[in-house]
Design a protein around this motif. Structure first.
Motif, PDB file in Angstrom:
ATOM      1  N   LEU A   1      -3.747  -4.749  13.035  1.00 54.19           N
ATOM      2  CA  LEU A   1      -3.940  -3.112  13.101  1.00 54.19           C
ATOM      3  C   LEU A   1      -3.992  -2.481  14.551  1.00 54.19           C
ATOM      4  N   ARG A   2      -3.440  -1.088  14.093  1.00 49.17           N
ATOM      5  CA  ARG A   2      -3.193  -0.721  15.586  1.00 49.17           C
ATOM      6  C   ARG A   2      -3.327   0.454  15.746  1.00 49.17           C
ATOM      7  N   LEU A   3      -4.761   1.054  16.621  1.00 45.04           N
ATOM      8  CA  LEU A   3      -4.358   2.407  15.977  1.00 45.04           C
ATOM      9  C   LEU A   3      -2.670   3.666  16.603  1.00 45.04           C
ATOM     10  N   SER A   4      -2.999   4.319  15.999  1.00 51.36           N
ATOM     11  CA  SER A   4      -1.821   5.372  15.914  1.00 51.36           C
ATOM     12  C   SER A   4      -0.271   4.440  15.082  1.00 51.36           C
ATOM     13  N   GLU A   5      -0.848   3.331  14.382  1.00 50.01           N
ATOM     14  CA  GLU A   5       0.193   3.263  13.899  1.00 50.01           C
ATOM     15  C   GLU A   5       0.273   3.858  12.220  1.00 50.01           C
ATOM     16  N   ALA A   6       1.463   3.472  11.343  1.00 51.07           N
ATOM     17  CA  ALA A   6       1.147   3.736   9.807  1.00 51.07           C
ATOM     18  C   ALA A   6       1.748   2.450   9.014  1.00 51.07           C
ATOM     19  N   ILE A   7       1.032   1.642   8.228  1.00 51.67           N
ATOM     20  CA  ILE A   7       1.138   0.297   7.665  1.00 51.67           C
ATOM     21  C   ILE A   7       0.777   1.243   6.542  1.00 51.67           C
ATOM     22  N   ILE A   8       2.671   0.383   5.386  1.00 57.09           N
ATOM     23  CA  ILE A   8       3.222   0.907   4.084  1.00 57.09           C
ATOM     24  C   ILE A   8       2.740  -0.907   3.535  1.00 57.09           C
ATOM     25  N   ILE A   9       2.114  -1.104   2.501  1.00 53.58           N
ATOM     26  CA  ILE A   9       2.407  -2.006   1.078  1.00 53.58           C
ATOM     27  C   ILE A   9       2.640  -1.518   0.650  1.00 53.58           C
ATOM     28  N   THR A  10       3.856  -2.398  -0.141  1.00 54.86           N
ATOM     29  CA  THR A  10       4.917  -1.874  -1.545  1.00 54.86           C
ATOM     30  C   THR A  10       4.622  -3.066  -2.503  1.00 54.86           C
ATOM     31  N   ALA A  11       5.039  -2.969  -3.797  1.00 59.11           N
ATOM     32  CA  ALA A  11       5.508  -4.137  -4.642  1.00 59.11           C
ATOM     33  C   ALA A  11       5.200  -3.219  -5.992  1.00 59.11           C
ATOM     34  N   GLU A  12       5.811  -3.659  -6.640  1.00 51.84           N
ATOM     35  CA  GLU A  12       5.790  -3.548  -8.121  1.00 51.84           C
ATOM     36  C   GLU A  12       4.495  -3.001  -8.686  1.00 51.84           C
ATOM     37  N   THR A  13       4.080  -2.929 -10.383  1.00 53.35           N
ATOM     38  CA  THR A  13       2.881  -2.157 -10.701  1.00 53.35           C
ATOM     39  C   THR A  13       2.826  -3.605 -10.618  1.00 53.35           C
ATOM     40  N   GLY A  14       0.985  -3.854 -10.935  1.00 59.26           N
ATOM     41  CA  GLY A  14       0.558  -4.942 -11.206  1.00 59.26           C
ATOM     42  C   GLY A  14      -0.038  -6.243 -10.796  1.00 59.26           C
ATOM     43  N   VAL A  15       0.777  -5.866  -9.384  1.00 57.28           N
ATOM     44  CA  VAL A  15       1.481  -7.574  -8.833  1.00 57.28           C
ATOM     45  C   VAL A  15      -0.255  -7.633  -7.967  1.00 57.28           C
TER      46      VAL A  15
END
Length: 239
Positions: free
Chosen positions: A28-42
């Motif tokens: 991870l680096r500062l000034s970055e936006a990280i998205i974590i995505t998945a279906e419900t319940g994963v």
């Protein structure tokens, strides 16, 4: 431009809890936006808590007094705290049949939670977009360099109007906050049944890193049912 090239300093990266993910992201680096995505319940929230615990126990971040802001909008703060304590104790402290005593609970609490680097929003069910953005600014002012938002979908679901436009709006504003405040923001967003981020593709375009989780919750093999596949769908830093 040569002065910029020769005087450039590589951005500091903080490792994630898994070597395989670090190989593909460099952390991870500062000034970055990280998205974590998945279906419900994963298991998106479980992944987040592992990341939060790693940040809170990282010796370098402890030395720098870099804080961690936590906005888990789908659960009470008790669940958030006990979840982090469970990772530290390496046992599910939230389950009634887990053996535990007050000393063990205190030791886990003291090692992870009992310091001024932890800032948890007591949201009382409030998911207003402007309130969330204001709280992130407040956390940054308190010294938080890494801020976790779980999840963007619930923020826009409480508002009338076009969900796509609202997701684009809040993701754009979050990215601007990352750059202006020099913080890293890790956000969760739900997928639809087609495996796409629900409502819009704009969130993926703005994000520096997109991580997707997959798990076959109906597989007859109990081992496979509990194994999550993690893929890095996008990484601006290193591809």
């Amino acid at each position: 431009m040569w002065d910029e090239v020769i005087n450039h300093k590589d951005p500091e990266s903080v490792p994630l809890p898994w070597d395989g993910l670090n190989h593909h992201t460099y952390g991870l680096r500062l000034s970055e936006a990280i998205i974590i995505t998945a279906e419900t319940g994963v298991g998106k929230t479980s992944i987040l808590k592992e990341v939060e615990h790693s940040l809170l126990t990282n010796p370098l971040l402890i030395e720098k007094k870099a804080g961690v802001g936590i906005l888990h909008l789908e659960e009470p703060n008790y669940d958030t705290v006990v979840g982090l304590m469970s990772i530290e104790a390496n046992k599910p402290l939230h389950l009634p049949d887990t053996e535990r005593n007050e000393e063990e609970l205190w030791n886990a609490f003291d090692r992870v939670i009992n310091n001024d680097r932890v800032v948890i929003w007591d949201h009382f069910g409030s998911n207003d977009i402007d309130a969330v953005l204001s709280k992130i600014r407040h956390m940054a002012a308190l010294g938080c360099k890494y801020i976790v938002v779980d999840h963007l979908s619930i923020i826009v679901s409480d508002h009338s109007g076009d969900e796509r436009k609202q997701l684009d709006e809040i993701s754009t504003k979050l990215k601007m906050l990352c750059m202006n405040l020099n913080i890293a923001v890790i956000c969760v967003i739900h997928q639809n049944r087609q495996g796409q981020i629900r409502g819009t593709a704009g969130v993926e375009q703005i994000a520096n890193i997109v991580i997707k989780l997959y798990r076959d919750k109906t597989d007859s093999d109990p081992w496979r049912r509990n194994i999550t596949r993690v893929t890095v769908e996008k990484n601006r830093f290193c591809g």
